[in-house]
Design a protein around this motif. Structure first.
Motif, mmCIF file in Angstrom:
data_model
loop_
_atom_site.group_PDB
_atom_site.id
_atom_site.type_symbol
_atom_site.label_atom_id
_atom_site.label_comp_id
_atom_site.label_asym_id
_atom_site.label_seq_id
_atom_site.Cartn_x
_atom_site.Cartn_y
_atom_site.Cartn_z
ATOM 1 N N ARG A 1 4.620 5.069 -2.184
ATOM 2 C CA ARG A 1 4.310 4.714 -0.869
ATOM 3 C C ARG A 1 5.488 4.153 0.802
ATOM 4 O O ARG A 1 4.888 4.333 1.476
ATOM 5 N N ALA B 1 8.154 4.542 5.492
ATOM 6 C CA ALA B 1 6.751 4.927 5.535
ATOM 7 C C ALA B 1 6.191 4.217 6.825
ATOM 8 O O ALA B 1 5.181 3.552 6.720
ATOM 9 N N ASP B 2 7.677 4.002 7.256
ATOM 10 C CA ASP B 2 6.603 3.407 8.820
ATOM 11 C C ASP B 2 5.732 4.210 9.564
ATOM 12 O O ASP B 2 5.380 5.636 9.784
ATOM 13 N N ALA C 1 2.707 3.919 8.060
ATOM 14 C CA ALA C 1 1.600 4.429 7.672
ATOM 15 C C ALA C 1 0.272 3.183 7.093
ATOM 16 O O ALA C 1 0.830 2.344 7.036
ATOM 17 N N HIS C 2 -1.490 3.550 7.626
ATOM 18 C CA HIS C 2 -1.716 2.244 7.182
ATOM 19 C C HIS C 2 -1.885 1.847 6.014
ATOM 20 O O HIS C 2 -1.764 2.905 4.595
ATOM 21 N N SER D 1 -6.614 9.713 7.752
ATOM 22 C CA SER D 1 -4.861 8.879 8.500
ATOM 23 C C SER D 1 -5.092 7.527 7.471
ATOM 24 O O SER D 1 -4.380 6.618 7.919
ATOM 25 N N LYS D 2 -6.380 7.104 7.530
ATOM 26 C CA LYS D 2 -6.970 5.793 7.425
ATOM 27 C C LYS D 2 -7.454 6.002 5.359
ATOM 28 O O LYS D 2 -7.129 4.587 4.787
ATOM 29 N N HIS E 1 -6.064 7.900 0.558
ATOM 30 C CA HIS E 1 -4.630 7.537 0.030
ATOM 31 C C HIS E 1 -3.824 8.890 0.434
ATOM 32 O O HIS E 1 -3.492 9.039 1.266
ATOM 33 N N GLN E 2 -2.282 6.955 1.191
ATOM 34 C CA GLN E 2 -1.270 7.707 1.610
ATOM 35 C C GLN E 2 0.240 7.369 1.579
ATOM 36 O O GLN E 2 1.000 7.874 1.928
ATOM 37 N N ARG F 1 2.156 10.886 2.572
ATOM 38 C CA ARG F 1 2.536 10.746 3.744
ATOM 39 C C ARG F 1 3.840 11.513 3.820
ATOM 40 O O ARG F 1 3.746 12.518 5.077
ATOM 41 N N SER F 2 4.980 10.567 3.377
ATOM 42 C CA SER F 2 6.038 11.286 3.963
ATOM 43 C C SER F 2 6.409 12.361 3.065
ATOM 44 O O SER F 2 7.622 12.824 4.489
ATOM 45 N N THR G 1 1.695 19.500 9.093
ATOM 46 C CA THR G 1 1.939 18.268 8.198
ATOM 47 C C THR G 1 0.302 19.033 6.947
ATOM 48 O O THR G 1 0.404 18.542 5.505
#
Length: 428
Positions: A163, A170-171, A173-174, A291-292, A295-296, A299-300, A323
């Motif tokens: 994460r 990870a800037d 990320a929710h 987006s929220k 799970h994130q 994401r990166s 993406t």
């Protein structure tokens, strides 16, 4: 620069010698307990690469090391297969891990500045590393971490990042709000109970899907042809919901096990382990879900492998589609590396999510209002529970539902619950 040149020379020399020996296999070998260690050959170069991302002047060595890491990961994944088809999920999970490691290695290689923590403008001077560790947060120096060499600690810390909470990549990320005790012992106790609960429910979902007519280790479908259209699609929707809950519970279970290690052994603060999901069932739009609510963790990876290249090609729209295309390729190539035939329907599902989110943005541009409320929930459900069935059916058609994720000997549902349920039904 001398150290940089030394590393570059060593990596080029090693790669030149090893490439002929680590070519991709044409015929997989049976995976057994005697050769399982060979499937982990990539670990040392991968973690060495992770270590380099926390050292200055290592950009060129990281780029040179990338092909070797990628090739080793692919070879270790493709060279060995589980013989017993019942445990085919082992190979598929190994394929997904391979995709994740390759994506992480690309991240390590292509960022010149290295892997930076929040608040860092550049990597710290390695000569001051000991002093830095002494002045760092006291919690990071407790538990097992205090006994590790700085180089080992850095390699593990970066190599195992998912994460990225507290790291610059990870800037944005929710992060869901904490719903568990902040006190360490209370957190560990509650998390251990949740691991047990999620395991039991995930095992029940996994075992129940196998009971459907026509589901085998070789294939099947969630659309039972023997039913008329209305019951058929009601059943397939129920199966889709069950599969979704199984995925959520499985991810949360594995994440919670990792948090027990982090908080229990490494004495991380429970604040570094917020919930993996943010109550997905409360979504009010497709955009909010992805987006929220979802799970994130990856994401990166999806941004690096598809989002940023897509933005370079076609701006924000390209970033959106890139993406989700990267996400679709990640899931499908993971299965393919694990031995499953490639199916484009999985990509269609993920790319369709971008279409739905773009439609939401268009709606907001025209009306000035966000998609939300019960209509937003219904809209998102159409894409997830409705269109998502083509993705689930693709997995089932390739044997995913008929192959045990939990070994039958360790499955409470298969050994106790389902036999007891059958006995009760027979006595009615």
């Amino acid at each position: 620069m001398r150290l940089n040149e030394c590393w570059s020379h060593a990596i080029v020399s090693a790669t030149t010698r090893l490439f002929p020996r680590v070519g991709l296999p044409t015929q997989p070998e049976p995976l057994t307990w005697t050769n399982i260690h060979k499937t982990q050959t990539f670990i040392l170069p991968y973690f060495f690469m992770a270590y380099l991302t926390r050292r200055r002047g290592t950009y060129i060595p990281r780029l040179l090391l990338l092909p070797l890491v990628v090739l080793l990961v692919l070879r270790c994944t493709l060279q060995y297969r589980v013989e017993n088809i019942t445990y085919g999920w082992v190979d598929w999970c190994r394929g997904l891990v391979a995709c994740a490691l390759i994506s992480k290695a690309v991240q390590f290689a292509v960022v010149p500045a290295g892997t930076l923590k929040v608040g860092e403008d550049r990597l710290p001077n390695r000569r001051l590393r000991s002093a830095e560790r002494k002045d760092s947060d006291s919690e990071s120096l407790t538990g097992v971490a205090r006994y590790l060499l700085p180089c080992i600690y850095d390699a593990l810390e970066v190599g195992l990042l998912v994460r990225g909470i507290g790291w610059q990549f990870a800037d944005g990320a929710h992060v869901p709000r904490a719903r568990r005790p902040a006190e360490r012992n209370a957190y560990l106790k509650q998390t251990a109970l949740l691991v047990l609960r999620n395991f039991l429910f995930a095992d029940l979902c996994d075992s129940s899907i196998e009971l459907l007519p026509g589901i085998t280790k070789d294939g099947g479908t969630i659309f039972l042809p023997s039913l008329s259209p209305v019951p058929r699609y009601l059943l397939s929707t129920a199966i889709q919901f069950m599969v979704g809950m199984f995925i959520i519970l499985s991810i949360e279970m594995h994440y919670d096990v990792a948090s027990l290690v982090g908080v229990g052994l490494f004495h991380h603060s429970p604040a570094l382990w917020p919930p993996s999901h943010d109550e997905p069932w409360r979504m009010s739009s497709l955009h909010e879900f992805w987006s929220k609510r979802w799970h994130q963790a990856l994401r990166s990876i999806f941004l690096t492998m598809g989002g940023y290249p897509g933005k370079w090609i076609a701006g924000d729209v390209g970033m959106l589609f890139g993406t989700f295309l990267a996400s679709g390729l990640f899931h499908e190539l993971g299965f393919h590396l694990g031995g499953a035939p490639f199916d484009i329907k999985v990509l269609i599902f993920f790319v369709a999510q971008a279409v739905g989110i773009l439609a939401e943005k268009t709606y907001r541009t025209i009306t000035g209002r966000r998609v939300g409320g019960w209509m937003g929930t219904l809209w998102g459900s159409m894409f997830l529970l409705g269109l998502g069935q083509i993705c689930t059916d693709s997995w089932v058609a390739r044997g995913a539902a008929g192959r045990a994720i939990v070994p039958p000997a360790l499955s409470p549902a298969r050994r106790f619950f389902l036999p007891a349920l059958r006995l009760i039904i027979l006595r009615l």
